[in-house]
Design a protein around this motif. Structure first.
Motif, PDB file in Angstrom:
ATOM      1  N   VAL A   1       0.854  -1.198   0.000  1.00  0.00           N
ATOM      2  CA  VAL A   1       0.000   0.000   0.000  1.00  0.00           C
ATOM      3  C   VAL A   1       0.884   1.240   0.000  1.00  0.00           C
ATOM      4  O   VAL A   1       2.052   1.193   0.406  1.00  0.00           O
ATOM      5  CB  VAL A   1      -0.938   0.036   1.225  1.00  0.00           C
ATOM      6  N   GLY A   2       0.314   2.359  -0.434  1.00  0.00           N
ATOM      7  CA  GLY A   2       1.039   3.614  -0.382  1.00  0.00           C
ATOM      8  C   GLY A   2       1.367   3.969   1.057  1.00  0.00           C
ATOM      9  O   GLY A   2       0.539   3.772   1.955  1.00  0.00           O
ATOM     10  N   LEU A   3       2.571   4.481   1.265  1.00  0.00           N
ATOM     11  CA  LEU A   3       3.037   4.681   2.632  1.00  0.00           C
ATOM     12  C   LEU A   3       4.124   5.750   2.672  1.00  0.00           C
ATOM     13  O   LEU A   3       4.989   5.797   1.797  1.00  0.00           O
ATOM     14  CB  LEU A   3       3.615   3.362   3.163  1.00  0.00           C
ATOM     15  N   VAL A   4       4.068   6.601   3.690  1.00  0.00           N
ATOM     16  CA  VAL A   4       5.147   7.546   3.958  1.00  0.00           C
ATOM     17  C   VAL A   4       5.956   7.008   5.134  1.00  0.00           C
ATOM     18  O   VAL A   4       5.399   6.681   6.178  1.00  0.00           O
ATOM     19  CB  VAL A   4       4.606   8.947   4.300  1.00  0.00           C
ATOM     20  N   LEU A   5       7.257   6.892   4.944  1.00  0.00           N
ATOM     21  CA  LEU A   5       8.173   6.550   6.029  1.00  0.00           C
ATOM     22  C   LEU A   5       8.873   7.845   6.422  1.00  0.00           C
ATOM     23  O   LEU A   5       9.621   8.422   5.625  1.00  0.00           O
ATOM     24  CB  LEU A   5       9.195   5.513   5.575  1.00  0.00           C
ATOM     25  N   ALA A   6       8.616   8.322   7.635  1.00  0.00           N
ATOM     26  CA  ALA A   6       9.159   9.602   8.090  1.00  0.00           C
ATOM     27  C   ALA A   6      10.179   9.376   9.193  1.00  0.00           C
ATOM     28  O   ALA A   6       9.887   8.710  10.186  1.00  0.00           O
ATOM     29  CB  ALA A   6       8.028  10.490   8.595  1.00  0.00           C
ATOM     30  N   SER A   7      11.361   9.937   9.009  1.00  0.00           N
ATOM     31  CA  SER A   7      12.463   9.653   9.934  1.00  0.00           C
ATOM     32  C   SER A   7      13.220  10.923  10.297  1.00  0.00           C
ATOM     33  O   SER A   7      13.219  11.906   9.544  1.00  0.00           O
ATOM     34  CB  SER A   7      13.421   8.651   9.277  1.00  0.00           C
ATOM     35  N   ASN A   8      13.877  10.885  11.446  1.00  0.00           N
ATOM     36  CA  ASN A   8      14.866  11.918  11.753  1.00  0.00           C
ATOM     37  C   ASN A   8      16.041  11.757  10.786  1.00  0.00           C
ATOM     38  O   ASN A   8      16.165  10.741  10.111  1.00  0.00           O
ATOM     39  CB  ASN A   8      15.339  11.799  13.209  1.00  0.00           C
ATOM     40  N   HIS A   9      16.893  12.777  10.723  1.00  0.00           N
ATOM     41  CA  HIS A   9      17.931  12.752   9.685  1.00  0.00           C
ATOM     42  C   HIS A   9      19.192  13.423  10.208  1.00  0.00           C
ATOM     43  O   HIS A   9      19.326  14.643  10.175  1.00  0.00           O
ATOM     44  CB  HIS A   9      17.405  13.489   8.450  1.00  0.00           C
ATOM     45  N   ALA A  10      20.139  12.609  10.690  1.00  0.00           N
ATOM     46  CA  ALA A  10      21.381  13.136  11.239  1.00  0.00           C
ATOM     47  C   ALA A  10      22.577  12.894  10.337  1.00  0.00           C
ATOM     48  O   ALA A  10      23.631  13.486  10.541  1.00  0.00           O
ATOM     49  CB  ALA A  10      21.651  12.504  12.609  1.00  0.00           C
ATOM     50  N   SER A  11      22.419  12.028   9.332  1.00  0.00           N
ATOM     51  CA  SER A  11      23.567  11.621   8.515  1.00  0.00           C
ATOM     52  C   SER A  11      23.105  11.277   7.103  1.00  0.00           C
ATOM     53  O   SER A  11      21.944  10.901   6.881  1.00  0.00           O
ATOM     54  CB  SER A  11      24.240  10.404   9.152  1.00  0.00           C
ATOM     55  N   TYR A  12      24.049  11.380   6.143  1.00  0.00           N
ATOM     56  CA  TYR A  12      23.748  10.951   4.778  1.00  0.00           C
ATOM     57  C   TYR A  12      23.435   9.454   4.735  1.00  0.00           C
ATOM     58  O   TYR A  12      22.824   8.964   3.784  1.00  0.00           O
ATOM     59  CB  TYR A  12      24.939  11.237   3.868  1.00  0.00           C
ATOM     60  N   ALA A  13      23.860   8.720   5.755  1.00  0.00           N
ATOM     61  CA  ALA A  13      23.628   7.272   5.779  1.00  0.00           C
ATOM     62  C   ALA A  13      22.193   6.909   6.153  1.00  0.00           C
ATOM     63  O   ALA A  13      21.772   5.772   5.940  1.00  0.00           O
ATOM     64  CB  ALA A  13      24.589   6.612   6.766  1.00  0.00           C
ATOM     65  N   ASP A  14      21.437   7.851   6.706  1.00  0.00           N
ATOM     66  CA  ASP A  14      20.094   7.524   7.205  1.00  0.00           C
ATOM     67  C   ASP A  14      19.140   6.991   6.133  1.00  0.00           C
ATOM     68  O   ASP A  14      18.519   5.936   6.339  1.00  0.00           O
ATOM     69  CB  ASP A  14      19.477   8.742   7.893  1.00  0.00           C
ATOM     70  N   PRO A  15      18.975   7.690   4.991  1.00  0.00           N
ATOM     71  CA  PRO A  15      18.015   7.178   4.002  1.00  0.00           C
ATOM     72  C   PRO A  15      18.312   5.761   3.522  1.00  0.00           C
ATOM     73  O   PRO A  15      17.409   4.907   3.538  1.00  0.00           O
ATOM     74  CB  PRO A  15      18.098   8.211   2.866  1.00  0.00           C
ATOM     75  N   PRO A  16      19.553   5.452   3.093  1.00  0.00           N
ATOM     76  CA  PRO A  16      19.795   4.070   2.650  1.00  0.00           C
ATOM     77  C   PRO A  16      19.639   3.049   3.767  1.00  0.00           C
ATOM     78  O   PRO A  16      19.181   1.928   3.535  1.00  0.00           O
ATOM     79  CB  PRO A  16      21.224   4.098   2.104  1.00  0.00           C
ATOM     80  N   LEU A  17      20.000   3.412   4.993  1.00  0.00           N
ATOM     81  CA  LEU A  17      19.862   2.477   6.102  1.00  0.00           C
ATOM     82  C   LEU A  17      18.390   2.206   6.418  1.00  0.00           C
ATOM     83  O   LEU A  17      18.001   1.076   6.708  1.00  0.00           O
ATOM     84  CB  LEU A  17      20.587   3.002   7.341  1.00  0.00           C
ATOM     85  N   VAL A  18      17.571   3.243   6.348  1.00  0.00           N
ATOM     86  CA  VAL A  18      16.127   3.038   6.537  1.00  0.00           C
ATOM     87  C   VAL A  18      15.575   2.179   5.407  1.00  0.00           C
ATOM     88  O   VAL A  18      14.730   1.308   5.624  1.00  0.00           O
ATOM     89  CB  VAL A  18      15.382   4.386   6.615  1.00  0.00           C
ATOM     90  N   GLY A  19      16.071   2.397   4.193  1.00  0.00           N
ATOM     91  CA  GLY A  19      15.646   1.571   3.064  1.00  0.00           C
ATOM     92  C   GLY A  19      15.993   0.116   3.251  1.00  0.00           C
ATOM     93  O   GLY A  19      15.211  -0.783   2.923  1.00  0.00           O
ATOM     94  N   VAL A  20      17.170  -0.153   3.796  1.00  0.00           N
ATOM     95  CA  VAL A  20      17.581  -1.525   4.091  1.00  0.00           C
ATOM     96  C   VAL A  20      16.685  -2.114   5.173  1.00  0.00           C
ATOM     97  O   VAL A  20      16.193  -3.241   5.066  1.00  0.00           O
ATOM     98  CB  VAL A  20      19.060  -1.567   4.547  1.00  0.00           C
ATOM     99  N   ALA A  21      16.460  -1.345   6.235  1.00  0.00           N
ATOM    100  CA  ALA A  21      15.706  -1.843   7.382  1.00  0.00           C
ATOM    101  C   ALA A  21      14.242  -2.100   7.051  1.00  0.00           C
ATOM    102  O   ALA A  21      13.640  -3.047   7.567  1.00  0.00           O
ATOM    103  CB  ALA A  21      15.806  -0.846   8.535  1.00  0.00           C
ATOM    104  N   ALA A  22      13.652  -1.281   6.185  1.00  0.00           N
ATOM    105  CA  ALA A  22      12.216  -1.366   5.917  1.00  0.00           C
ATOM    106  C   ALA A  22      11.821  -2.590   5.103  1.00  0.00           C
ATOM    107  O   ALA A  22      10.672  -3.027   5.140  1.00  0.00           O
ATOM    108  CB  ALA A  22      11.753  -0.105   5.190  1.00  0.00           C
TER     109      ALA A  22
END
Length: 201
Positions: free
Chosen positions: A37-58
Motif C-alpha cells: 500500500v502507499g506509505l510515507v516513512l518519516a524519519s529523523n535525519h542526522a547523517s547521509y547514511a540515514d536514508p539508505p539504512l532506513v531503506g535496508v531496514a524497511a
C-alpha cells in the motif's frame, strides 16, 4: 525484499550485507510497516547514511525525497535516479516534485521523507516542514514514524563501539474531520504530530 527493479534489489542486498557487517544494524518494529500500500516513512535525519539504512531496514522498495543539487554531481546523479531518488528544489515550493511524490503514493509505493527537511546534527529536533503533512493529507496514506540512532557518530560503529538502531512505530492514519479546517494549518499539524511520534521512539 522482492519488489523493484533488478538494480535496486541488487544494491539493496549489498547494502544489507554492508550495514550488518560494518554498522551492526539492528531493526525494531519491522512488523509495523504495511506491505503493498502507499506509505510515507518519516524519519529523523542526522547523517547521509540515514536514508539508505532506513531503506535496508524497511524491506520495502522506497522512493527518496532528495535535494536537487545532488543530481548535478557527475555519475552520482545517474545513480540516484536508478535508486529511486526523487529531486526537490528546497529553495521554493516545488509543486512538480510534490506531484511526483503523490503519484508514487497513489500507485501504492513507499516514500521516505525527513520532516525536518535537512540533516540535523543536534540532539534536539528541528521544526518540521509542512511538506510531509501535505503529502499525507492529500493522499490519505498512512505514515510510519522511524527513529534512527547511531548515525550521528557512525564512525563508532566501524570500531565496534556502537551500533545503528532503526526503530519503526505504529502506522498512523489522519482523519481530516479532526484536523484544522484551513489546509496550511492541517499540513503543519500533521507534520508536527509525525515529528513528535519520531521523538517518542
Amino acid at each position: 525484499m522482492t519488489e523493484g527493479s533488478r538494480f535496486y534489489r541488487a544494491c539493496w542486498w549489498i547494502a544489507l550485507g554492508l550495514s550488518r557487517l560494518f554498522f551492526r544494524l539492528r531493526v525494531e518494529g519491522l512488523s509495523q510497516i504495511p506491505r503493498g500500500v502507499g506509505l510515507v516513512l518519516a524519519s529523523n535525519h542526522a547523517s547521509y547514511a540515514d536514508p539508505p539504512l532506513v531503506g535496508v531496514a524497511a524491506r520495502r522498495e522506497l522512493f527518496y525525497v532528495t535535494k536537487r543539487e545532488a543530481f548535478s554531481i557527475p555519475l552520482l546523479g545517474r545513480l540516484l535516479h536508478r535508486l529511486n531518488a526523487l529531486p526537490i528544489d528546497r529553495s521554493r515550493a516545488d509543486r512538480a516534485a510534490l506531484a511526483a511524490y503523490e503519484s508514487k503514493l497513489v500507485e501504492g509505493k513507499a516514500v521516505f521523507i525527513a520532516p525536518e527537511g535537512t540533516r540535523n546534527k543536534d540532539r534536539s529536533f528541528l521544526r518540521p516542514k509542512p511538506g510531509v503533512g501535505m503529502l499525507i493529507y492529500r493522499t490519505g496514506v498512512a505514515v510510519v514514524p522511524a527513529y534512527v540512532s547511531g548515525t550521528r557518530t557512525i564512525w563508532r560503529s566501524l570500531f565496534g563501539w556502537d551500533s545503528v538502531v532503526i526503530r519503526f512505530g505504529e502506522p498512523v492514519y489522519y482523519d481530516r474531520m479532526r484536523l484544522p479546517k484551513a489546509r496550511r494549518e492541517a499540513y503543519q499539524a500533521i507534520s508536527q504530530d509525525v515529528m513528535q511520534r519520531i521523538e517518542n521512539l
